[in-house]
Design an enzyme around this catalytic site. Structure first.
Site, PDB file in Angstrom:
ATOM      1  CG  HIS A 128      43.468  47.534  40.225  1.00  0.00           C
ATOM      2  ND1 HIS A 128      43.668  48.782  39.653  1.00  0.00           N
ATOM      3  CD2 HIS A 128      42.248  47.598  40.810  1.00  0.00           C
ATOM      4  CE1 HIS A 128      42.615  49.542  39.882  1.00  0.00           C
ATOM      5  NE2 HIS A 128      41.732  48.849  40.582  1.00  0.00           N
TER       6      HIS A 128
ATOM      7  CB  SER B 274      39.335  53.763  42.376  1.00  0.00           C
ATOM      8  OG  SER B 274      40.007  52.605  42.785  1.00  0.00           O
TER       9      SER B 274
END
Lengths: 306, 306
Positions: free
Chosen positions: B244, B239
Site C-alpha cells: 500500500h 504496519s
C-alpha cells in the site's frame, strides 16, 4: 514618534489582525501579521507568533487536582471524550513579537507551499549546480569561522581537524541541551569541496564513516544517548552548501527528517558501496522545494527553456 | 460495583497520576495512567490523553480583543517575547479517556523507544521474511474485504480492479476530509503477492506508475490538490504486509514521512530503472524499529544466534 527600534508592546488588546502568515495544526502554532490600532505608530506592522505550551509534566497532579472543568463530547463503553478547561495558570501561550517588522520578516514567516520536484542528474547539472556555484562564498563564512575556531568556540562539542575526514560537532540551536531525548547535533565537515549529497563518492567514505563512528561515540559519552537511538542524516537540498550531517534522537518529533529532504547516512554509504561510487551522480532524487525560492526559480526557468 | 464498561467519569479532580505513558513536546500531547482516588472502583486504572487545541483561526481577532494578559520575558530591539494568558474560552484541552483500561491499552500508549537497525539483504531473508510469513492471513482480512467491496465501500474514492496494476484509493482515517492541505489518502494494491518494498522489481513498475498517475488525477479532481503538492511514499517496514502507498499533502506536519520509514514512490521507480530490477533485493536499508515489537524480537534473536 520614537525611533522605530524603540517601539514597545504593552498590550495586545488593540492588535488588529491583517492576516495569518502561517500556522500549523500539528504543533499548535500561528504567525499573525497586524497593526496596533490606536497608537501613534499605526503605520508600523507587527508579527506575533503564538504557540501553545506543552503540558508541564512535573505539575500534572496539580493540573488534575486544581479541577479541570469537563464537557462530555462522547461516551461509548470504556471510551469517552471531553473538552476540558484547566485552571488559569496552565494555559500560558508563548508570544514572540517582531515590532516593527519589515517585508523581509513577513516573507520569512509566510508559509510557502512546498512542491515535489523530480531532480534528474541532468536537471542537477543544468539548473541546481549553476545555482550552487553562484552563491557568494561570504554566505558560508560563518561555517569557515567555526572550522577555524573563530566563532562559536564555546559551543563546539568535538573537533577532529583532519582536512580529509575530520569534522566539528555542535549542538543545533533548536536543542536546549537539557533533554537527551530531544538531542539534535550537527557535524560540519572540515573539507570544503563537498557541496552536497550529489558530490559524494567512494572517496568520501572515510569522512562519512568517521562522522558516524566518532559522532556517535562523543554523543554516547557526553549525553548518554546510544547509537541505536540516533538518526544520522543529511538534507538534500541542504540549507547551506557546505557538507554537514544532522544527528538527532529517534524520539524527536522534528520534521527535519522527512522523505524528500532527509537521507540516512548509513543508506548513503551502503548505496555507494553496493551500487557504485557514482550512485549519487546517477540517482534521480525527488526533492521538496519551496515555492518562490531561488532554487525553484532556477528549476522553473530551466524547464521552460528546455 | 457496576459492570466495568459502565463506569463513567464525572470529574478529574480526584484523578491520581501514576505515570506518564508518553508525551510529545512538539504536538503538545500527554498520555497519563492513573486512578480515581475516591470512588468505589479504585482498583480500575484509567488512561487520560490530553492534547492542547490549535488556535481557532476564525476567531483570532476575538482572541486579541478579549485581552491577552502579557508578561514580558525579553526585549531586544524589534524583538520581544511574552508569556501570555488568553481569556478562558480559548484554553480548551481535548481529553480522551479510557476507563477502565487494560494492560493492552497501557502498552499501546506507552512510548516505545525507536531504534535504528541496518537491515542487510541477509538480515531480511533470515529474520524479517520468516516473520512476515508467520503472520496469519486473517490479520489482513480487512484489506481483502476492502478490495472485494465487502467493507468500507462508502469510503472508497476510486477503484481500479486490474489484478496486476490496479488499486483502491481511500482517505486515511487520520484525515478529516475537509482541509485539503491536510490531505492524507492510502492506495491499496489489488495484487496480494507484494508484501513490501523488498518484493518490488521492474515487474511492478506498471502498478507503481499507475498509482502515481491515477491516484494524483483522482485527488486533483476530487480535492483540487495538484500532483506537485503530493508526497507519495511507502513505509518500510509497513504496519501491514499487503502493498500500500501513502499520498499526503506536502504541507502536512505528519511524522508519517520520516527517514528510516518513508520511501518516495518516484525514488523507488527511479532506483529500479537506473540501478536494476533487483535494487530492493540488494539494497541495505536503515529502518526504524520499535523496542519490544515482534520484529525487534526476531532481529535480536537472529543477531544473537549468528
Amino acid at each position: 514618534m520614537e525611533g522605530a527600534s524603540k517601539l514597545k508592546i504593552s498590550s495586545l488588546t488593540n492588535f488588529e489582525v491583517e492576516r495569518v502568515l502561517s500556522d500549523d495544526i500539528f504543533s499548535k502554532y500561528v504567525a499573525v501579521l497586524g497593526r496596533f490600532r490606536d497608537d501613534d505608530n499605526s503605520d508600523c506592522q507587527a508579527i506575533l507568533r503564538l504557540s501553545r505550551r506543552h503540558f508541564d509534566l512535573e505539575n500534572l497532579p496539580a493540573l488534575f487536582s486544581s479541577g479541570l472543568q469537563l464537557d462530555l463530547d462522547f461516551h461509548n463503553d470504556i471510551y469517552s471524550k471531553f473538552a476540558a478547561l484547566p485552571s488559569e495558570k496552565f494555559n500560558y501561550v508563548t508570544v514572540d513579537a517582531i515590532y516593527p517588522c519589515t517585508s523581509k520578516h513577513i516573507s520569512k514567516f509566510e508559509r510557502k507551499p512546498v512542491h515535489m520536484v523530480r531532480e534528474t542528474p541532468e536537471l542537477y547539472r543544468n539548473a541546481i549546480l549553476p545555482y550552487i556555484e553562484s552563491i557568494p562564498a561570504a554566505q558560508t563564512q560563518w561555517v569557515v569561522n567555526i572550522l577555524e575556531g573563530k566563532a562559536e568556540v564555546e559551543r563546539v562539542i568535538f573537533m577532529d581537524d583532519n582536512l580529509d575526514s575530520g569534522f566539528v560537532l555542535l549542538p543545533d540551536l533548536k536543542w536546549d541541551q537539557i533533554q537527551a531525548n530531544q538531542l539534535y547535533c550537527v557535524a560540519i565537515a572540515q573539507r570544503r569541496d563537498v557541496r552536497s549529497l550529489r558530490d559524494l563518492t567512494a572517496q568520501h567514505l572515510p569522512l562519512l564513516e568517521n562522522i558516524i563512528k566518532q559522532g556517535s561515540a562523543v554523543i554516547q559519552n557526553k549525553y548518554g544517548v546510544g547509537s541505536e537511538c540516533l538518526k544520522i542524516f543529511v538534507h538534500y537540498h541542504p540549507s547551506y552548501f557546505h557538507f554537514h550531517v544532522h544527528l538527532m534522537h529517534t524520539s524527536q518529533g522534528s520534521l527535519a527528517n522527512g522523505a524528500g529532504k532527509a537521507h540516512l547516512l548509513t543508506d548513503v554509504i551502503d548505496n555507494i558501496k553496493v551500487f557504485g561510487s557514482d550512485y549519487y551522480q546517477r540517482a534521480v532524487l525527488q526533492v521538496e522545494v519551496g515555492e518562490g525560492t531561488d532554487i525553484m526559480e532556477r528549476i522553473s526557468s530551466y524547464s521552460r527553456e528546455k
